[in-house]
Design an enzyme around this catalytic site. Structure first.
Site, mmCIF file in Angstrom:
data_model
loop_
_atom_site.group_PDB
_atom_site.id
_atom_site.type_symbol
_atom_site.label_atom_id
_atom_site.label_comp_id
_atom_site.label_asym_id
_atom_site.label_seq_id
_atom_site.Cartn_x
_atom_site.Cartn_y
_atom_site.Cartn_z
ATOM 1 N N CYS A 88 0.959 -1.475 0.059
ATOM 2 C CA CYS A 88 0.259 0.002 0.121
ATOM 3 C C CYS A 88 0.940 1.099 -0.276
ATOM 4 O O CYS A 88 1.390 1.575 -1.383
ATOM 5 C CB CYS A 88 -0.773 -0.189 1.331
ATOM 6 S SG CYS A 88 -2.189 0.857 1.019
ATOM 7 N N HIS A 197 -3.240 -5.398 1.141
ATOM 8 C CA HIS A 197 -2.417 -5.826 2.323
ATOM 9 C C HIS A 197 -2.978 -7.514 2.686
ATOM 10 O O HIS A 197 -2.969 -7.489 3.524
ATOM 11 C CB HIS A 197 -3.963 -5.226 3.270
ATOM 12 C CG HIS A 197 -2.978 -3.512 3.359
ATOM 13 N ND1 HIS A 197 -1.929 -2.900 4.306
ATOM 14 C CD2 HIS A 197 -3.896 -2.634 2.779
ATOM 15 C CE1 HIS A 197 -2.487 -1.435 4.175
ATOM 16 N NE2 HIS A 197 -3.408 -1.656 3.339
ATOM 17 N N GLU A 199 -1.117 -9.318 4.768
ATOM 18 C CA GLU A 199 -0.802 -8.892 6.338
ATOM 19 C C GLU A 199 -1.602 -9.114 7.315
ATOM 20 O O GLU A 199 -1.791 -9.075 7.930
ATOM 21 C CB GLU A 199 0.325 -7.561 6.964
ATOM 22 C CG GLU A 199 -0.306 -6.283 7.044
ATOM 23 C CD GLU A 199 -0.273 -5.650 5.635
ATOM 24 O OE1 GLU A 199 -0.663 -5.144 6.118
ATOM 25 O OE2 GLU A 199 -0.369 -6.207 4.879
#
Length: 234
Positions: A88, A197, A199
């Site tokens: 990002c 994302h 994560e």
């Protein structure tokens, strides 16, 4: 020896702790790095996390490219020696630092997007995607206001021709990204940037899936230098 993966915190970073947690779940040791650090502390790889570095003044990532931590990071990444993942805002920083081509601009809708997002893995030949299989679809999280990837037509053609489009939005790109591109790599495959994302998708309890974990286990396989690209075991 446990791999050491640095996670950089800039003023305005939001997802540094999430990135460190994903690194830990994958089996590596997260090493906190501050934007004002003069060196990388000997880490094996680096994650530039999401957020709003320096408040996104000027352009997203435009000030972060001049942070002291980038002094060592940029030449090491450009040489192919240092694996770097930009997520990002981290992707925006990589583009502003000219480690990756193109730019991230306002979403086509001009609205912030926050949703589960299906991606198609286009390349399993990078340091950060070798635990996937090309063509595999994964579900992660997309949350950004300036996530529309754009580049000159000849740059887009070159990325396609050389297999450097790493992930693509499955279906229509929700932010209007050129050719549905969600993430790209440099020519060495050690630097990868993506807008969604991974994560936030490493545990079923806290994310829409565990599909994002492959990015973090891939770097361990790459550093071990013993796992062939394209292995789907995660």
């Amino acid at each position: 020896m446990t791999a050491r993966v640095g996670v950089v915190t800039f003023p305005g970073s939001l997802d540094d702790k999430d990135a460190a947690r994903a690194v830990r779940i994958a089996g590596a040791q997260p090493v906190p790095l501050w934007h004002d650090d003069a060196d990388l502390k000997g880490v094996d790889a680096v994650v530039l996390p999401g957020g709003f570095s320096y408040g996104d003044y000027l352009r997203c990532g435009a000030i972060a490219r001049f942070a002291p931590i980038m002094t060592e990071l940029v030449p090491a990444a450009r040489s192919g020696a240092l694996p770097v993942l930009g997520i990002c805002n981290g992707f925006q920083i990589l583009c502003e630092s000219h480690l990756l081509p193109g730019a991230l601009t306002r979403n086509e809708s001009l609205h912030f997007i926050n949703r589960e997002q299906r991606l198609r893995v286009e390349s399993a030949d990078t340091a950060w995607t070798n635990r996937y299989t090309a063509g595999e679809e994964i579900v992660v999280v997309l949350k950004s206001g300036e996530g529309r990837y754009t580049a000159a037509a000849d740059t887009l053609d070159e990325l396609e021709r050389t297999g450097r489009v790493v992930v693509r939005y499955a279906g229509a790109a929700p932010n209007g990204s050129e050719r549905g591109i969600a993430g790209i790599a440099n020519e060495h495959g050690n630097v990868v940037g993506l807008m969604p994302h991974p994560e936030h998708a490493v545990e079923a309890l806290t994310g829409p899936s565990e599909d994002g974990l492959g990015f973090f286990t891939s770097i361990l396989a790459h550093l071990a230098d013993g796992v062939p690209a394209g292995s789907s075991a995660r």
